[in-house]
Design a protein around this motif. Structure first.
Motif, PDB file in Angstrom:
ATOM      1  N   MET A   1       2.859  25.205  -1.048  1.00 51.28           N
ATOM      2  CA  MET A   1       2.472  23.798  -1.001  1.00 51.28           C
ATOM      3  C   MET A   1       3.712  23.026  -0.566  1.00 51.28           C
ATOM      4  SD  MET A   1      -0.673  23.392  -2.010  1.00 51.28           S
ATOM      5  CE  MET A   1      -1.251  24.957  -1.390  1.00 51.28           C
ATOM      6  N   ILE A   2       3.497  22.053   0.302  1.00 49.70           N
ATOM      7  CA  ILE A   2       4.587  21.236   0.815  1.00 49.70           C
ATOM      8  C   ILE A   2       4.266  19.785   0.506  1.00 49.70           C
ATOM      9  CG2 ILE A   2       5.909  20.598   2.864  1.00 49.70           C
ATOM     10  CD1 ILE A   2       4.530  23.186   4.149  1.00 49.70           C
ATOM     11  N   ASP A   3       5.178  19.096  -0.156  1.00 55.38           N
ATOM     12  CA  ASP A   3       5.023  17.669  -0.442  1.00 55.38           C
ATOM     13  C   ASP A   3       6.130  16.911   0.270  1.00 55.38           C
ATOM     14  OD1 ASP A   3       2.853  17.151  -2.603  1.00 55.38           O
ATOM     15  OD2 ASP A   3       3.895  18.948  -3.283  1.00 55.38           O
ATOM     16  N   VAL A   4       5.726  15.907   1.056  1.00 55.34           N
ATOM     17  CA  VAL A   4       6.669  15.071   1.794  1.00 55.34           C
ATOM     18  C   VAL A   4       6.570  13.660   1.236  1.00 55.34           C
ATOM     19  CG1 VAL A   4       7.277  14.128   4.060  1.00 55.34           C
ATOM     20  CG2 VAL A   4       6.381  16.474   3.872  1.00 55.34           C
ATOM     21  N   TYR A   5       7.706  13.116   0.843  1.00 58.03           N
ATOM     22  CA  TYR A   5       7.772  11.755   0.305  1.00 58.03           C
ATOM     23  C   TYR A   5       8.602  10.914   1.270  1.00 58.03           C
ATOM     24  CZ  TYR A   5       6.263  14.110  -3.929  1.00 58.03           C
ATOM     25  OH  TYR A   5       5.563  14.870  -4.832  1.00 58.03           O
ATOM     26  N   ALA A   6       8.010   9.812   1.741  1.00 57.75           N
ATOM     27  CA  ALA A   6       8.698   8.956   2.715  1.00 57.75           C
ATOM     28  C   ALA A   6       8.167   7.534   2.596  1.00 57.75           C
ATOM     29  CB  ALA A   6       8.475   9.480   4.129  1.00 57.75           C
TER      30      ALA A   6
ATOM     31  N   ALA B   1      -0.735  24.424   2.388  1.00 56.24           N
ATOM     32  CA  ALA B   1      -1.066  23.033   2.695  1.00 56.24           C
ATOM     33  C   ALA B   1       0.144  22.127   2.534  1.00 56.24           C
ATOM     34  CB  ALA B   1      -2.192  22.549   1.777  1.00 56.24           C
ATOM     35  N   ALA B   2       0.075  21.008   3.238  1.00 53.38           N
ATOM     36  CA  ALA B   2       1.121  19.987   3.148  1.00 53.38           C
ATOM     37  C   ALA B   2       0.482  18.648   2.805  1.00 53.38           C
ATOM     38  CB  ALA B   2       1.887  19.890   4.460  1.00 53.38           C
ATOM     39  N   PHE B   3       1.206  17.848   2.078  1.00 50.95           N
ATOM     40  CA  PHE B   3       0.754  16.534   1.633  1.00 50.95           C
ATOM     41  C   PHE B   3       1.842  15.521   1.972  1.00 50.95           C
ATOM     42  CE2 PHE B   3      -0.763  19.893  -1.040  1.00 50.95           C
ATOM     43  CZ  PHE B   3      -2.096  19.603  -1.293  1.00 50.95           C
ATOM     44  N   VAL B   4       1.465  14.412   2.579  1.00 48.97           N
ATOM     45  CA  VAL B   4       2.414  13.336   2.844  1.00 48.97           C
ATOM     46  C   VAL B   4       2.129  12.207   1.864  1.00 48.97           C
ATOM     47  CG1 VAL B   4       3.187  11.598   4.497  1.00 48.97           C
ATOM     48  CG2 VAL B   4       2.728  13.929   5.272  1.00 48.97           C
ATOM     49  N   HIS B   5       3.145  11.841   1.125  1.00 51.09           N
ATOM     50  CA  HIS B   5       3.049  10.767   0.144  1.00 51.09           C
ATOM     51  C   HIS B   5       3.770   9.545   0.709  1.00 51.09           C
ATOM     52  CE1 HIS B   5       1.829  13.777  -2.884  1.00 51.09           C
ATOM     53  NE2 HIS B   5       2.719  14.551  -2.265  1.00 51.09           N
ATOM     54  N   ASP B   6       3.002   8.552   1.157  1.00 51.74           N
ATOM     55  CA  ASP B   6       3.577   7.303   1.663  1.00 51.74           C
ATOM     56  C   ASP B   6       3.926   6.409   0.487  1.00 51.74           C
ATOM     57  OD1 ASP B   6       3.483   7.706   4.446  1.00 51.74           O
ATOM     58  OD2 ASP B   6       1.367   7.136   4.525  1.00 51.74           O
ATOM     59  N   LEU B   7       5.168   5.981   0.430  1.00 56.21           N
ATOM     60  CA  LEU B   7       5.637   5.129  -0.656  1.00 56.21           C
ATOM     61  C   LEU B   7       6.120   3.796  -0.100  1.00 56.21           C
ATOM     62  CD1 LEU B   7       7.817   7.793  -2.501  1.00 56.21           C
ATOM     63  CD2 LEU B   7       5.518   7.057  -3.145  1.00 56.21           C
ATOM     64  N   PRO B   8       5.899   2.716  -0.822  1.00 59.94           N
ATOM     65  CA  PRO B   8       6.517   1.455  -0.397  1.00 59.94           C
ATOM     66  C   PRO B   8       8.037   1.651  -0.318  1.00 59.94           C
ATOM     67  CG  PRO B   8       4.940   1.078  -2.171  1.00 59.94           C
ATOM     68  CD  PRO B   8       5.119   2.564  -2.045  1.00 59.94           C
ATOM     69  N   ALA B   9       8.675   1.031   0.659  1.00 61.27           N
ATOM     70  CA  ALA B   9      10.112   1.217   0.861  1.00 61.27           C
ATOM     71  C   ALA B   9      10.928   0.885  -0.387  1.00 61.27           C
ATOM     72  CB  ALA B   9      10.590   0.387   2.043  1.00 61.27           C
ATOM     73  N   ASP B  10      10.417  -0.027  -1.224  1.00 62.79           N
ATOM     74  CA  ASP B  10      11.179  -0.378  -2.427  1.00 62.79           C
ATOM     75  C   ASP B  10      11.072   0.689  -3.522  1.00 62.79           C
ATOM     76  OD1 ASP B  10       8.577  -0.840  -3.325  1.00 62.79           O
ATOM     77  OD2 ASP B  10       8.969  -2.885  -4.007  1.00 62.79           O
ATOM     78  N   ARG B  11      10.351   1.767  -3.265  1.00 65.34           N
ATOM     79  CA  ARG B  11      10.237   2.869  -4.228  1.00 65.34           C
ATOM     80  C   ARG B  11      11.177   4.021  -3.894  1.00 65.34           C
ATOM     81  NH1 ARG B  11       4.747   2.410  -6.544  1.00 65.34           N
ATOM     82  NH2 ARG B  11       4.671   0.173  -6.910  1.00 65.34           N
ATOM     83  N   ILE B  12      11.965   3.873  -2.820  1.00 60.80           N
ATOM     84  CA  ILE B  12      12.930   4.887  -2.389  1.00 60.80           C
ATOM     85  C   ILE B  12      14.269   4.193  -2.212  1.00 60.80           C
ATOM     86  CG2 ILE B  12      13.553   6.553  -0.596  1.00 60.80           C
ATOM     87  CD1 ILE B  12      10.571   6.583   0.201  1.00 60.80           C
TER      88      ILE B  12
ATOM     89  N   ASN C   1      18.822   5.040  -2.135  1.00 56.67           N
ATOM     90  CA  ASN C   1      20.054   5.698  -2.528  1.00 56.67           C
ATOM     91  C   ASN C   1      20.907   4.664  -3.266  1.00 56.67           C
ATOM     92  OD1 ASN C   1      21.250   4.058  -0.588  1.00 56.67           O
ATOM     93  ND2 ASN C   1      21.907   5.740   0.735  1.00 56.67           N
ATOM     94  N   VAL C   2      22.125   4.999  -3.577  1.00 58.19           N
ATOM     95  CA  VAL C   2      22.995   4.093  -4.336  1.00 58.19           C
ATOM     96  C   VAL C   2      23.234   2.783  -3.598  1.00 58.19           C
ATOM     97  CG1 VAL C   2      25.306   3.836  -5.339  1.00 58.19           C
ATOM     98  CG2 VAL C   2      24.102   6.014  -5.535  1.00 58.19           C
ATOM     99  N   ASP C   3      23.278   2.846  -2.262  1.00 57.55           N
ATOM    100  CA  ASP C   3      23.548   1.654  -1.457  1.00 57.55           C
ATOM    101  C   ASP C   3      22.298   0.819  -1.169  1.00 57.55           C
ATOM    102  OD1 ASP C   3      26.268   2.315  -1.243  1.00 57.55           O
ATOM    103  OD2 ASP C   3      25.879   3.592   0.493  1.00 57.55           O
ATOM    104  N   GLY C   4      21.134   1.300  -1.597  1.00 59.15           N
ATOM    105  CA  GLY C   4      19.898   0.569  -1.376  1.00 59.15           C
ATOM    106  C   GLY C   4      19.130   0.983  -0.131  1.00 59.15           C
ATOM    107  N   ASP C   5      19.631   1.996   0.577  1.00 60.86           N
ATOM    108  CA  ASP C   5      18.934   2.470   1.774  1.00 60.86           C
ATOM    109  C   ASP C   5      17.669   3.224   1.385  1.00 60.86           C
ATOM    110  OD1 ASP C   5      21.000   1.478   3.356  1.00 60.86           O
ATOM    111  OD2 ASP C   5      22.085   3.388   3.325  1.00 60.86           O
ATOM    112  N   SER C   6      16.588   2.995   2.140  1.00 64.97           N
ATOM    113  CA  SER C   6      15.320   3.662   1.832  1.00 64.97           C
ATOM    114  C   SER C   6      14.803   4.503   2.993  1.00 64.97           C
ATOM    115  CB  SER C   6      14.268   2.624   1.437  1.00 64.97           C
ATOM    116  OG  SER C   6      14.056   1.715   2.497  1.00 64.97           O
ATOM    117  N   THR C   7      15.677   4.807   3.935  1.00 64.41           N
ATOM    118  CA  THR C   7      15.257   5.573   5.112  1.00 64.41           C
ATOM    119  C   THR C   7      15.534   7.056   4.913  1.00 64.41           C
ATOM    120  OG1 THR C   7      17.383   5.160   6.158  1.00 64.41           O
ATOM    121  CG2 THR C   7      15.566   3.632   6.689  1.00 64.41           C
ATOM    122  N   TYR C   8      14.992   7.605   3.846  1.00 63.95           N
ATOM    123  CA  TYR C   8      15.156   9.005   3.503  1.00 63.95           C
ATOM    124  C   TYR C   8      13.798   9.663   3.396  1.00 63.95           C
ATOM    125  CZ  TYR C   8      20.022   8.168   2.408  1.00 63.95           C
ATOM    126  OH  TYR C   8      21.346   7.856   2.495  1.00 63.95           O
ATOM    127  N   VAL C   9      13.783  10.972   3.581  1.00 62.80           N
ATOM    128  CA  VAL C   9      12.567  11.756   3.392  1.00 62.80           C
ATOM    129  C   VAL C   9      12.908  12.911   2.467  1.00 62.80           C
ATOM    130  CG1 VAL C   9      10.819  13.207   4.497  1.00 62.80           C
ATOM    131  CG2 VAL C   9      11.637  11.146   5.649  1.00 62.80           C
TER     132      VAL C   9
END
Length: 146
Positions: free
Chosen positions: A3-8, A44-55, A57-65
């Motif tokens: 199973m593959i889960d992608v969070y972005a 199977a793979a699942f893509v979990h779309d999250l609002p940008a404010d739910r991701i 890093n320490v600097d506040g960047d949300s452009t991670y997967v």
């Protein structure tokens, strides 16, 4: 049967259906499992779309997967681990249309313990999964085992 889960962040990917199919088929190829319905229907793979404010890093960047791959114990040797991380990272960046996303894609490889792979209401051991695959291969071959 991983199973593959992608969070972005929402909107990272244009065609999530193609991405999920590409991730699943790539992982199946890397694992080198037989191309039988048992594996095709249960990889199977699942893509979990999250609002940008739910991701963040320490600097506040949300452009991670984050990609989490769950396999049965022992499914990936070291070479296969490397191949999974590289190829899934590349698929993610391509699906996002952002080559720099390879630097911000985290791939976590996780193994379910023997007996910890539930399918059809049963917690299967690795031996049971192998036996089921062999039985399906034999049935597909018309009762001859190869």
């Amino acid at each position: 049967m991983p199973m593959i889960d992608v969070y972005a962040a929402s909107g990272t990917f244009g065609d999530t259906k193609k991405l999920t199919q590409d991730l699943a088929s790539t992982l199946m190829a890397i694992e080198q499992v037989p191309d039988i319905p048992m594996f095709r229907k249960n990889t199977a793979a699942f893509v979990h779309d999250l609002p940008a404010d739910r991701i963040s890093n320490v600097d506040g960047d949300s452009t991670y997967v984050r990609v989490q791959v769950l396999t049965n114990a022992g499914a990936l040797d070291r070479d296969k681990q490397r191949a999974v991380v590289r190829q899934l990272t590349d698929l993610i960046a391509a699906a996002a249309g952002d080559p720099s996303l390879t630097d911000r894609t985290w791939v976590l490889l996780t193994e379910a313990p023997d007996g910890g792979w539930g399918l059809a209401g049963h917690a299967h051991t690795n031996a049971e999964l192998i036996a089921a695959a062999r039985a399906e291969i034999a049935a597909l071959a018309g009762g001859t085992q190869g």
